[in-house]
Design a protein around this motif. Structure first.
Motif, PDB file in Angstrom:
ATOM      1  N   ARG A   1      30.627  44.192  38.928  1.00  0.00           N
ATOM      2  CA  ARG A   1      29.700  44.161  40.060  1.00  0.00           C
ATOM      3  C   ARG A   1      30.322  43.385  41.208  1.00  0.00           C
ATOM      4  NH1 ARG A   1      24.113  42.592  36.850  1.00  0.00           N
ATOM      5  NH2 ARG A   1      23.787  44.596  35.802  1.00  0.00           N
ATOM      6  N   SER A   2      30.162  43.928  42.416  1.00  0.00           N
ATOM      7  CA  SER A   2      30.657  43.293  43.633  1.00  0.00           C
ATOM      8  C   SER A   2      29.479  42.829  44.479  1.00  0.00           C
ATOM      9  CB  SER A   2      31.514  44.267  44.443  1.00  0.00           C
ATOM     10  OG  SER A   2      32.622  44.705  43.690  1.00  0.00           O
ATOM     11  N   PRO A   3      29.728  41.930  45.450  1.00  0.00           N
ATOM     12  CA  PRO A   3      28.627  41.414  46.264  1.00  0.00           C
ATOM     13  C   PRO A   3      27.928  42.478  47.113  1.00  0.00           C
ATOM     14  CG  PRO A   3      30.527  39.974  46.422  1.00  0.00           C
ATOM     15  CD  PRO A   3      30.984  41.212  45.723  1.00  0.00           C
ATOM     16  N   TYR A   4      28.686  43.491  47.581  1.00  0.00           N
ATOM     17  CA  TYR A   4      28.094  44.542  48.398  1.00  0.00           C
ATOM     18  C   TYR A   4      28.972  45.788  48.293  1.00  0.00           C
ATOM     19  CZ  TYR A   4      31.518  42.494  51.620  1.00  0.00           C
ATOM     20  OH  TYR A   4      32.667  41.975  52.173  1.00  0.00           O
ATOM     21  N   GLU A   5      28.447  46.922  48.756  1.00  0.00           N
ATOM     22  CA  GLU A   5      29.079  48.221  48.490  1.00  0.00           C
ATOM     23  C   GLU A   5      30.499  48.339  49.031  1.00  0.00           C
ATOM     24  OE1 GLU A   5      24.640  48.869  48.351  1.00  0.00           O
ATOM     25  OE2 GLU A   5      26.065  47.746  49.588  1.00  0.00           O
ATOM     26  N   ALA A   6      30.758  47.782  50.221  1.00  0.00           N
ATOM     27  CA  ALA A   6      32.078  47.930  50.842  1.00  0.00           C
ATOM     28  C   ALA A   6      33.002  46.748  50.561  1.00  0.00           C
ATOM     29  CB  ALA A   6      31.916  48.117  52.357  1.00  0.00           C
ATOM     30  N   HIS A   7      32.669  45.944  49.587  1.00  0.00           N
ATOM     31  CA  HIS A   7      33.514  44.783  49.262  1.00  0.00           C
ATOM     32  C   HIS A   7      34.908  45.257  48.836  1.00  0.00           C
ATOM     33  CE1 HIS A   7      34.932  41.123  47.219  1.00  0.00           C
ATOM     34  NE2 HIS A   7      34.060  40.489  47.978  1.00  0.00           N
ATOM     35  N   PRO A   8      35.963  44.557  49.271  1.00  0.00           N
ATOM     36  CA  PRO A   8      37.327  45.001  48.930  1.00  0.00           C
ATOM     37  C   PRO A   8      37.646  44.984  47.447  1.00  0.00           C
ATOM     38  CG  PRO A   8      37.348  42.866  50.042  1.00  0.00           C
ATOM     39  CD  PRO A   8      35.974  43.408  50.193  1.00  0.00           C
ATOM     40  N   LEU A   9      36.917  44.186  46.678  1.00  0.00           N
ATOM     41  CA  LEU A   9      37.117  44.180  45.224  1.00  0.00           C
ATOM     42  C   LEU A   9      35.957  44.941  44.593  1.00  0.00           C
ATOM     43  CD1 LEU A   9      38.301  40.469  44.719  1.00  0.00           C
ATOM     44  CD2 LEU A   9      39.709  42.541  44.902  1.00  0.00           C
ATOM     45  N   ALA A  10      36.043  46.248  44.681  1.00  0.00           N
ATOM     46  CA  ALA A  10      34.968  47.115  44.212  1.00  0.00           C
ATOM     47  C   ALA A  10      34.962  47.200  42.688  1.00  0.00           C
ATOM     48  CB  ALA A  10      35.146  48.509  44.808  1.00  0.00           C
ATOM     49  N   PRO A  11      33.850  47.610  42.091  1.00  0.00           N
ATOM     50  CA  PRO A  11      33.830  47.833  40.646  1.00  0.00           C
ATOM     51  C   PRO A  11      34.974  48.740  40.213  1.00  0.00           C
ATOM     52  CG  PRO A  11      31.607  47.938  41.513  1.00  0.00           C
ATOM     53  CD  PRO A  11      32.523  47.834  42.706  1.00  0.00           C
ATOM     54  N   GLY A  12      35.626  48.347  39.134  1.00  0.00           N
ATOM     55  CA  GLY A  12      36.774  49.082  38.629  1.00  0.00           C
ATOM     56  C   GLY A  12      38.106  48.477  39.009  1.00  0.00           C
ATOM     57  N   THR A  13      38.096  47.475  39.902  1.00  0.00           N
ATOM     58  CA  THR A  13      39.339  46.852  40.351  1.00  0.00           C
ATOM     59  C   THR A  13      39.849  45.850  39.319  1.00  0.00           C
ATOM     60  OG1 THR A  13      38.561  46.998  42.641  1.00  0.00           O
ATOM     61  CG2 THR A  13      40.452  45.566  42.212  1.00  0.00           C
ATOM     62  N   PRO A  14      41.101  45.937  38.878  1.00  0.00           N
ATOM     63  CA  PRO A  14      41.672  44.917  37.995  1.00  0.00           C
ATOM     64  C   PRO A  14      41.950  43.644  38.801  1.00  0.00           C
ATOM     65  CG  PRO A  14      42.892  46.993  37.874  1.00  0.00           C
ATOM     66  CD  PRO A  14      42.044  47.054  39.090  1.00  0.00           C
ATOM     67  N   VAL A  15      41.457  42.518  38.329  1.00  0.00           N
ATOM     68  CA  VAL A  15      41.603  41.259  39.051  1.00  0.00           C
ATOM     69  C   VAL A  15      42.009  40.139  38.097  1.00  0.00           C
ATOM     70  CG1 VAL A  15      39.952  41.836  40.876  1.00  0.00           C
ATOM     71  CG2 VAL A  15      39.134  40.745  38.768  1.00  0.00           C
ATOM     72  N   PHE A  16      42.507  39.048  38.681  1.00  0.00           N
ATOM     73  CA  PHE A  16      42.732  37.826  37.914  1.00  0.00           C
ATOM     74  C   PHE A  16      42.342  36.651  38.789  1.00  0.00           C
ATOM     75  CE2 PHE A  16      46.253  37.839  40.587  1.00  0.00           C
ATOM     76  CZ  PHE A  16      47.325  37.029  40.247  1.00  0.00           C
ATOM     77  N   GLY A  17      42.018  35.518  38.167  1.00  0.00           N
ATOM     78  CA  GLY A  17      41.566  34.393  38.969  1.00  0.00           C
ATOM     79  C   GLY A  17      41.024  33.265  38.111  1.00  0.00           C
ATOM     80  N   MET A  18      40.239  32.398  38.774  1.00  0.00           N
ATOM     81  CA  MET A  18      39.684  31.224  38.105  1.00  0.00           C
ATOM     82  C   MET A  18      38.163  31.228  38.188  1.00  0.00           C
ATOM     83  SD  MET A  18      42.224  28.080  39.172  1.00  0.00           S
ATOM     84  CE  MET A  18      41.086  26.890  38.428  1.00  0.00           C
ATOM     85  N   ALA A  19      37.515  30.965  37.060  1.00  0.00           N
ATOM     86  CA  ALA A  19      36.065  30.792  37.037  1.00  0.00           C
ATOM     87  C   ALA A  19      35.706  29.434  37.631  1.00  0.00           C
ATOM     88  CB  ALA A  19      35.554  30.894  35.598  1.00  0.00           C
ATOM     89  N   ALA A  20      34.458  29.276  38.029  1.00  0.00           N
ATOM     90  CA  ALA A  20      33.993  28.018  38.618  1.00  0.00           C
ATOM     91  C   ALA A  20      33.492  27.054  37.553  1.00  0.00           C
ATOM     92  CB  ALA A  20      32.901  28.301  39.641  1.00  0.00           C
ATOM     93  N   PHE A  21      34.048  27.127  36.361  1.00  0.00           N
ATOM     94  CA  PHE A  21      33.696  26.206  35.281  1.00  0.00           C
ATOM     95  C   PHE A  21      33.968  24.772  35.738  1.00  0.00           C
ATOM     96  CE2 PHE A  21      34.908  23.729  31.536  1.00  0.00           C
ATOM     97  CZ  PHE A  21      33.815  23.951  30.716  1.00  0.00           C
ATOM     98  N   PRO A  22      33.080  23.801  35.467  1.00  0.00           N
ATOM     99  CA  PRO A  22      31.880  23.857  34.631  1.00  0.00           C
ATOM    100  C   PRO A  22      30.592  24.174  35.382  1.00  0.00           C
ATOM    101  CG  PRO A  22      32.345  21.590  35.179  1.00  0.00           C
ATOM    102  CD  PRO A  22      33.429  22.411  35.838  1.00  0.00           C
ATOM    103  N   ARG A  23      30.688  24.526  36.672  1.00  0.00           N
ATOM    104  CA  ARG A  23      29.482  24.897  37.427  1.00  0.00           C
ATOM    105  C   ARG A  23      28.862  26.173  36.879  1.00  0.00           C
ATOM    106  NH1 ARG A  23      28.606  19.986  39.249  1.00  0.00           N
ATOM    107  NH2 ARG A  23      30.063  19.310  40.881  1.00  0.00           N
ATOM    108  N   THR A  24      29.697  27.061  36.340  1.00  0.00           N
ATOM    109  CA  THR A  24      29.224  28.270  35.679  1.00  0.00           C
ATOM    110  C   THR A  24      29.882  28.336  34.302  1.00  0.00           C
ATOM    111  OG1 THR A  24      31.039  29.644  36.523  1.00  0.00           O
ATOM    112  CG2 THR A  24      29.050  29.481  37.888  1.00  0.00           C
ATOM    113  N   GLY A  25      29.465  29.317  33.502  1.00  0.00           N
ATOM    114  CA  GLY A  25      30.090  29.494  32.200  1.00  0.00           C
ATOM    115  C   GLY A  25      31.555  29.859  32.348  1.00  0.00           C
ATOM    116  N   GLY A  26      32.341  29.510  31.336  1.00  0.00           N
ATOM    117  CA  GLY A  26      33.775  29.745  31.391  1.00  0.00           C
ATOM    118  C   GLY A  26      34.191  31.135  30.957  1.00  0.00           C
ATOM    119  N   SER A  27      35.511  31.328  30.884  1.00  0.00           N
ATOM    120  CA  SER A  27      36.086  32.659  30.668  1.00  0.00           C
ATOM    121  C   SER A  27      36.331  33.013  29.207  1.00  0.00           C
ATOM    122  CB  SER A  27      37.403  32.780  31.435  1.00  0.00           C
ATOM    123  OG  SER A  27      38.317  31.773  31.029  1.00  0.00           O
TER     124      SER A  27
END
Length: 343
Positions: A98-124
Motif C-alpha cells: 500500500r502506498s500513501p496515494y495513487e500517484a506515489h512513486p513507490l506504487a504497490p508492487g515496487t521492490p524496496v529496501f529501507g529502515m522501519a521506524a522501530f521502536p516507534r512502530t513494530g519492527g521488520s
C-alpha cells in the motif's frame, strides 16, 4: 467540471510484481521482556495499517543488527518500547503493498529496501511492516531481497560516518576498528572509494578479504596492538567502543593533533569527549539517519559494483533466536539476515 480519479502510477521497475490484499494476521517474531535469544518466539499478530505518508511493505527478508540483540537484552532502545510483546528489526527488503496515494512513486508492487521506524512502530521481523516513505528506496536490481536486507542500517551508518562526518577524501588517513563487521565492511569500501588511505583492525582470517574491499593495511587485533604500528591518522572510526578502557583510549593516541575520533557503540565510553579534548583531538558520537535519498545513492553504488554487501549467514524467520546467538558470538563477517517469505 467533473474529474476522473488518478489510477496508480505505473511502476517502471522491471522487478515489479503483482500484489494482493494483505491478511488480517501475520507471522512475526516477538519477545515479552528483556532476556536471552530464547525470548524470541514466533507468534500471530495483526497486520499493521499505514497512515499518512507511510507504506505497507510485505517483507521478504529482514536484516539482523547488533542493536536488535542489545534491545532484546534490555539495552539498546529497549527503554523506548511502548509495550510488550514487541517485534524487533530495522532493516527490510520487500514489496510495497500500500502506498500513501495513487500517484506515489513507490506504487504497490515496487521492490524496496529501507529502515522501519522501530521502536516507534513494530519492527521488520514480521511478514508485513509499516515504514515512513522517506526511509525507503527502490531495491537495487542487481541484489536479491536477502542481500538488500543486509544493507540499510549498516550502509547508512557507514555512509554517515565516512562521507558526512569524516568527509573522506584523497590522501586522508582513516583507521576503522572492526572492519569486517556489518558497518565496518561498508565503511572500508566507502572510505577507499573516496580516496582515503584505509587501515582496518580485524582478525587474521578477514585480512585478505578486507584488502580486496579497499583496505591498504589490515592489523590483526589478536596479535598486534594497533597503537604500536599506527600513528598520525586523520580519523578513527571506532565500532568497538572503549572496551575494557582500552580501544578508545589507545585510539586517541594514534590521531594527529586536531584529528577526529568517532565512537559508535552507544554508552561505551561516557566521558570520551572530555578525554579527547584533553588529548588535543576532536570527538563525536554518531547515530544513523534513515534517509531514503542516501539509500538510493548507495543502491546505485551497489548496482554499479563499486560497493558490495557480504551476507555471512541466512536464517529462516522462526530461527531468529539462532540468528541472535550467531551475531552475539562476535565473529560474523558482514551481515546476518532473516528470510521472512518467498520472493
Amino acid at each position: 467540471m467533473r474529474f476522473r480519479p488518478l489510477r496508480s502510477a505505473p511502476v517502471t521497475d522491471s522487478e515489479s510484481v503483482a500484489v494482493s490484499e494483505p491478511p488480517s494476521e501475520m507471522r512475526a517474531i516477538v519477545f515479552d521482556g528483556a532476556g536471552g535469544p530464547e525470548t524470541l518466539v514466533e507468534a500471530s499478530v495483526p497486520v499493521p495499517s499505514p497512515v499518512l505518508s507511510e507504506l505497507l511493505v510485505r517483507v521478504v527478508a529482514a536484516g539482523v543488527n547488533p542493536i536488535d540483540a542489545k534491545t532484546r537484552s534490555g539495552a539498546g532502545v529497549s527503554s523506548q518500547l511502548p509495550a510488550h510483546p514487541s517485534t524487533l528489526g530495522f532493516d527490510f527488503s520487500g514489496i510495497v503493498v500500500r502506498s500513501p496515494y495513487e500517484a506515489h512513486p513507490l506504487a504497490p508492487g515496487t521492490p524496496v529496501f529501507g529502515m522501519a521506524a522501530f521502536p516507534r512502530t513494530g519492527g521488520s521481523y514480521a511478514e508485513y511492516v509499516v515504514v515512513p516513505s522517506l526511509s525507503v528506496a527502490r531495491k537495487p536490481a542487481s541484489l536479491s531481497h536477502v542481500e538488500a536486507a543486509g544493507v540499510p542500517l549498516a550502509a547508512l551508518t557507514a555512509w554517515g560516518l565516512v562521507v558526512e562526518t569524516a568527509r573522506a577524501h584523497e590522501g586522508q588517513r582513516i583507521l576503522i576498528h572492526a572492519g569486517s563487521g556489518g558497518v565496518g565492511h561498508f565503511a572500508v569500501q566507502f572510505a577507499a572509494y573516496f580516496g582515503a588511505h584505509v587501515t582496518a583492525t580485524a582478525s587474521a582470517r578477514n585480512a585478505g578479504w578486507l584488502r580486496e574491499l579497499g583496505a591498504a593495511v589490515v592489523i590483526d587485533y589478536t596479535t598486534t596492538r594497533f597503537d604500536e604500528v599506527v600513528a598520525d591518522v586523520d580519523v578513527v572510526i571506532d565500532l568497538v567502543g572503549n572496551v575494557g578502557g582500552s580501544t578508545g583510549t589507545r585510539s586517541l593516541r594514534v590521531l594527529r593533533p586536531g584529528g577526529l575520533y568517532i565512537v559508535v557503540p552507544t554508552g561505551s565510553w561516557p566521558d570520551y569527549a572530555e578525554v579527547a579534548d584533553e588529548a588535543g583531538v576532536r570527538a563525536t558520537s554518531f547515530k544513523v539517519v534513515p534517509d531514503g535519498g542516501t539509500l538510493a545513492t548507495i543502491g546505485r553504488l551497489l548496482d554499479s559494483g563499486a560497493v558490495q554487501v557480504y551476507i555471512d549467514r541466512v536464517y529462516d524467520l522462526p530461527e531468529a533466536a539462532a540468528a541472535h546467538r550467531h551475531l552475539e558470538d562476535g565473529h560474523t563477517r558482514g551481515k546476518v539476515v532473516l528470510r521472512v517469505s518467498d520472493d
